[in-house]
Write an enzyme that holds these catalytic residues in place. Structure first.
Site, PDB file in Angstrom:
ATOM      1  N   ARG A 227     -10.780 -23.583 -23.704  1.00  0.00           N
ATOM      2  CA  ARG A 227     -12.224 -23.650 -23.461  1.00  0.00           C
ATOM      3  C   ARG A 227     -12.908 -22.294 -23.510  1.00  0.00           C
ATOM      4  O   ARG A 227     -14.128 -22.217 -23.674  1.00  0.00           O
ATOM      5  CB  ARG A 227     -12.480 -24.394 -22.152  1.00  0.00           C
ATOM      6  CG  ARG A 227     -12.193 -25.876 -22.297  1.00  0.00           C
ATOM      7  CD  ARG A 227     -12.134 -26.595 -20.978  1.00  0.00           C
ATOM      8  NE  ARG A 227     -10.765 -26.805 -20.540  1.00  0.00           N
ATOM      9  CZ  ARG A 227     -10.423 -27.072 -19.281  1.00  0.00           C
ATOM     10  NH1 ARG A 227     -11.351 -27.127 -18.351  1.00  0.00           N
ATOM     11  NH2 ARG A 227      -9.164 -27.271 -18.965  1.00  0.00           N
TER      12      ARG A 227
ATOM     13  N   GLU B 148      -1.214 -24.529 -11.463  1.00  0.00           N
ATOM     14  CA  GLU B 148      -1.118 -25.360 -10.259  1.00  0.00           C
ATOM     15  C   GLU B 148       0.114 -26.263 -10.360  1.00  0.00           C
ATOM     16  O   GLU B 148       0.797 -26.495  -9.378  1.00  0.00           O
ATOM     17  CB  GLU B 148      -2.386 -26.202 -10.098  1.00  0.00           C
ATOM     18  CG  GLU B 148      -3.569 -25.396  -9.568  1.00  0.00           C
ATOM     19  CD  GLU B 148      -4.886 -26.128  -9.712  1.00  0.00           C
ATOM     20  OE1 GLU B 148      -5.419 -26.151 -10.843  1.00  0.00           O
ATOM     21  OE2 GLU B 148      -5.363 -26.682  -8.727  1.00  0.00           O
TER      22      GLU B 148
END
Ligand SMILES: O=P(O)(O)OC[C@H]1O[C@H](OP(=O)(O)OP(=O)(O)O)[C@H](O)[C@@H]1O
Ligand SMILES: Nc1ncnc2[nH]cnc12
Length: 153
Positions: free
Chosen positions: A40, A77
């Site tokens: 992105r 994560e």
């Protein structure tokens, strides 16, 4: 909660206003490299680079760049990943801005900064649209400034 920037892209005025906020901040700052993080950061980095007269350097996921690369692993994560940068894309002493859509734990931006610093570039700042402050990613940026447009609490 997944923070999705694709709705912003559907609104040309909002998209342009977003880019303009970054351009206003970085023009005239002698930045010669905008490094964008796959995927992105490839949406927001190039228009900023063009507007401030800098080159755009893609930091890609493994085995995507055709030339010789340097690599930096990082922890997500859930799991691990790696970013790569072409050798020779950035020269020692260049002033670099790192662009991504979002900072969560900061692992991705930290890896991006390590790649740039490894070749002797000076990271001026990291820039994101969104910060998730609860994850304290800002603290992993080696004391470098982070500029964000939105903090999502
Ligand atoms: O601050 P962090 O905890 O490192 O997370 C932030 C990164 O996570 C997202 O990318 P993702 O890894 O999902 O890759 P993608 O954009 O290629 O799907 C986002 O676009 C950032 O690059
Ligand atoms: N909550 C989140 N939304 C979008 N991208 C992310 N990358 C890491 N955490 C994210």
């Amino acid at each position: 909660m997944f923070q999705d920037i694709t709705t912003l892209l559907l609104d040309p005025k909002a998209f342009k206003d977003t880019i303009d906020l970054f351009v206003e901040r970085y023009k005239g700052k002698n930045i010669s490299v905008v490094a964008g993080v796959e995927a992105r950061g490839f949406i927001f980095g190039p228009p900023i680079a063009l507007a401030i007269g800098a080159k755009f350097v893609p930091l890609r996921k493994p085995r995507k760049l055709p030339g010789q690369v340097i690599s930096e692993e990082y922890i997500l994560e859930y799991g691990r990943d790696c970013l790569e940068m072409h050798v020779g894309a950035v020269e020692p002493g260049e002033r670099a801005l790192v662009v991504d859509d979002l900072i969560a734990t900061g692992g991705t931006l930290c890896a991006a900064m390590n790649l740039l610093e490894c070749v002797g570039a000076e990271v001026v700042e990291c820039a994101c649209l969104i910060e998730l402050p609860e994850l304290k990613g800002r603290g992993r940026l080696k004391g470098k400034p982070l500029y964000v447009l939105v903090e999502y609490q």
